[in-house]
Scaffold this active site. Sequence first.
Site, short mmCIF file in Angstrom:
data_model
loop_
_atom_site.label_atom_id
_atom_site.label_comp_id
_atom_site.label_asym_id
_atom_site.label_seq_id
_atom_site.Cartn_x
_atom_site.Cartn_y
_atom_site.Cartn_z
N TYR A 1 -3.99 -3.20 -10.32
CA TYR A 1 -3.86 -2.96 -8.87
C TYR A 1 -2.93 -3.98 -8.22
CZ TYR A 1 -5.12 -2.65 -3.94
OH TYR A 1 -5.05 -2.55 -2.58
N TYR B 1 -4.54 3.89 8.00
CA TYR B 1 -5.89 3.31 8.15
C TYR B 1 -6.54 3.73 9.47
CZ TYR B 1 -2.98 0.49 5.12
OH TYR B 1 -2.07 0.08 4.19
N SER C 1 0.80 -1.24 0.00
CA SER C 1 0.00 0.00 0.00
C SER C 1 0.83 1.28 0.00
CB SER C 1 -0.95 0.02 1.20
OG SER C 1 -2.06 -0.77 0.93
N VAL D 1 1.18 -3.60 3.86
CA VAL D 1 1.19 -4.87 4.58
C VAL D 1 2.45 -5.70 4.33
CG1 VAL D 1 -1.31 -5.07 4.91
CG2 VAL D 1 -0.25 -6.04 2.85
N LYS E 1 0.27 3.37 -2.97
CA LYS E 1 -0.94 4.19 -3.11
C LYS E 1 -0.60 5.69 -3.10
CE LYS E 1 -4.29 0.82 -1.13
NZ LYS E 1 -3.71 -0.47 -0.96
N1 GLN Z 1 -2.22 -5.61 -1.65
C1 GLN Z 1 -2.84 -5.34 -0.39
C2 GLN Z 1 -4.33 -5.51 -0.52
O1 GLN Z 1 -4.88 -5.08 -1.48
C3 GLN Z 1 -2.51 -3.95 0.04
C4 GLN Z 1 -3.04 -3.65 1.41
C5 GLN Z 1 -2.08 -2.92 2.29
O2 GLN Z 1 -0.87 -2.89 2.08
N2 GLN Z 1 -2.62 -2.39 3.35
O3 GLN Z 1 -4.96 -6.08 0.32
#
Ligand code: GLN
Length: 300
Positions: A185, A236, A60, A254, A63
């Site tokens: 994605y 988050y 993420s 993550v 993003k």
């Molecule tokens: N690839 C992970 C997902 O889509 C990304 C989530 C994250 O890093 N918080 O669930």
Amino acid sequence: MPVLEQIAVEIAAAPGRGTPADYIPALATTDPRQFGMAVAELDGTVYGVGDWETPFSAQSITKVFTLALCLSMEGEGLWEHVGREPSGNPFNSLVQLEYENGIPRNPFINAGALVVTDRLHSLTGDASGTLRDFLRVESGNPDLDFDEQVWASETANGDRNAALAHFMASYHNIANPVPVLLDEYFHQCAIEASCADLARAAGFLARHGIGAEGDILLTRSQAKQINAVMLTCGTYDAAGDFAYRVGLPGKSGVGGGIIAVVPGHCTLCVWGPGLDERGNSVSGVAALDRFTTLTGLSVF
Ligand code: GLN
């Protein structure tokens, strides 16, 4: 940098490392004892400690970069399709989407990132390739690439993201076919990069929008806006606690990485694969907490 050495010693001695993400099987076997931290100055000079040059799954963290690309191309119109308020919900939650008519709360939860990637794909015809090329230039690492094993693992376990994308498509907030969007994605999430790469790549956010080669990537105002959304939404449903402890705009993934920005001064990236229950790196948050405490560098 002696402060990085001190933090590495403290992290090595700290009990409890959290658990690597296991809903993406390719990440589950990562050794949670690994730890790296890098600080990039405005001119791209990087200092690091521990496993700071070891590539890991950016997840993420990417993003932030797709948001920067999309905002630079599309401008304010983007905000008609995705909000900029903290969600207070887990990163992969579906619950708010129905009563908010398919408009995700912010670009840093999965639903919001899917919208941004969808729009970037419409604008460029190749969202993930555009992202990879951008990161290669901004990090100065021409070998930076996708980890195809992580991509395959997420693709095979992507029901939650597929549900989010289909649901938003039903509200006409997704333009591309959902399978095309998901492939973009999942490639985006599977970018593999080190702390050194990501600290450098985020440098434009500390340089008020100026890229690694001196070009204007974002206006000063847009760089401020992205930093603000990172502060309020980047970790988050733990964004309040992160702001309290670290006092910097930050974005986690993550894979166990977190980038953070000290505007006008430097960028940081920490990596420790063990996560807490909200999906943020345990040692990463602790290391950033210690960095801002020891140096006094924060936005507050
Ligand atoms: N690839 C992970 C997902 O889509 C990304 C989530 C994250 O890093 N918080 O669930």
